[in-house]
Design a protein around this motif. Structure first.
Motif, PDB file in Angstrom:
ATOM      1  N   HIS A  41       0.891  -1.168   0.000  1.00 15.42           N
ATOM      2  CA  HIS A  41       0.000   0.000   0.000  1.00 15.42           C
ATOM      3  C   HIS A  41       0.925   1.212   0.000  1.00 15.42           C
ATOM      4  O   HIS A  41       1.534   1.535   1.016  1.00 15.42           O
ATOM      5  N   LEU A  70      -2.673  -0.960  -3.177  1.00 17.85           N
ATOM      6  CA  LEU A  70      -3.408   0.286  -2.982  1.00 17.85           C
ATOM      7  C   LEU A  70      -2.421   1.434  -3.087  1.00 17.85           C
ATOM      8  O   LEU A  70      -1.220   1.245  -2.863  1.00 17.85           O
ATOM      9  N   ASN A 134      -7.945   4.192  -9.403  1.00 19.36           N
ATOM     10  CA  ASN A 134      -8.997   3.285  -8.962  1.00 19.36           C
ATOM     11  C   ASN A 134     -10.098   3.088  -9.995  1.00 19.36           C
ATOM     12  O   ASN A 134     -11.232   2.770  -9.637  1.00 19.36           O
ATOM     13  N   ASN A 160     -10.012  -2.923  -2.768  1.00 17.85           N
ATOM     14  CA  ASN A 160      -9.918  -1.911  -3.815  1.00 17.85           C
ATOM     15  C   ASN A 160     -11.272  -1.307  -4.165  1.00 17.85           C
ATOM     16  O   ASN A 160     -11.374  -0.105  -4.410  1.00 17.85           O
ATOM     17  N   ASN A 163     -12.205   1.000  -1.339  1.00 21.48           N
ATOM     18  CA  ASN A 163     -11.402   2.211  -1.502  1.00 21.48           C
ATOM     19  C   ASN A 163     -11.963   3.091  -2.619  1.00 21.48           C
ATOM     20  O   ASN A 163     -12.085   4.311  -2.467  1.00 21.48           O
TER      21      ASN A 163
END
Length: 175
Positions: A41, A70, A134, A160, A163
């Motif tokens: 991440h 991420l 994303n 994901n 997020n």
């Protein structure tokens, strides 16, 4: 593994006085994490004095190249009692007396005037990084990065997509 890059511009790292990051070989550490299938991440703080409106694409390209699990594209926030806060206050660049208490301050907004871009360019650049990293296509492309993510496909997709949803849910809300 949360890897706090802080910033990938060495001039900003020096301005932050992050001596431990001066000679940090990011490419090598990323290679080692991938070798051992450790999900990374990546976390960045954006908005320091050497960041420009072109930096957003640079940091997005770096993140896409490494296909991190991420990536957090965080606006720099001046915290009271820190040298960063004091410097911005002395330079008259704070947009709020106390952004953390101000009724008008919202998630995703700038708390200060950046040095090499407008407030609008700064806020739009942060949002661009979050949204583009994303996209459905990018999430699925990163999933098939054989270095780590495919082994943990279900966890990867759930995290994901949560997020991704939060990018839109948090935009413009009070802290």
């Amino acid at each position: 593994m949360l890897l706090g890059f802080e910033n990938i511009n060495i001039m900003n790292i020096k301005k932050m006085n992050k001596k431990s990051n001066y000679d940090f070989d990011y490419e090598n550490i990323i290679r080692i994490f991938k070798k051992y299938r450790i999900l990374v991440h990546a976390s960045y703080v954006i908005g320091y004095d050497y960041d420009t409106k072109d930096y957003f694409q640079e940091i997005l390209d770096f993140s896409n190249k490494h296909k991190f699990f991420l990536a957090g594209f965080n606006p720099a926030l001046p915290i009271p009692g820190t040298p960063f806060y004091e410097r911005l206050k002395n330079e008259g660049r704070l947009l709020y007396d106390k952004w953390w208490l101000d009724e008008d301050f919202r998630y995703g907004k700038a708390a200060f005037t950046p040095h090499n871009m407008t407030v609008e360019e700064f806020e739009a650049g942060i949002l661009k990084c979050k949204v583009e990293y994303n996209t459905h296509k990018n999430i699925w492309t990163r999933l098939f990065d054989s270095a780590a993510n495919f082994k943990h496909a279900l966890i990867y997709l759930v995290v994901n997509y949560i997020n991704r949803k939060e990018i839109y849910n948090k935009k413009g809300i009070k802290l």
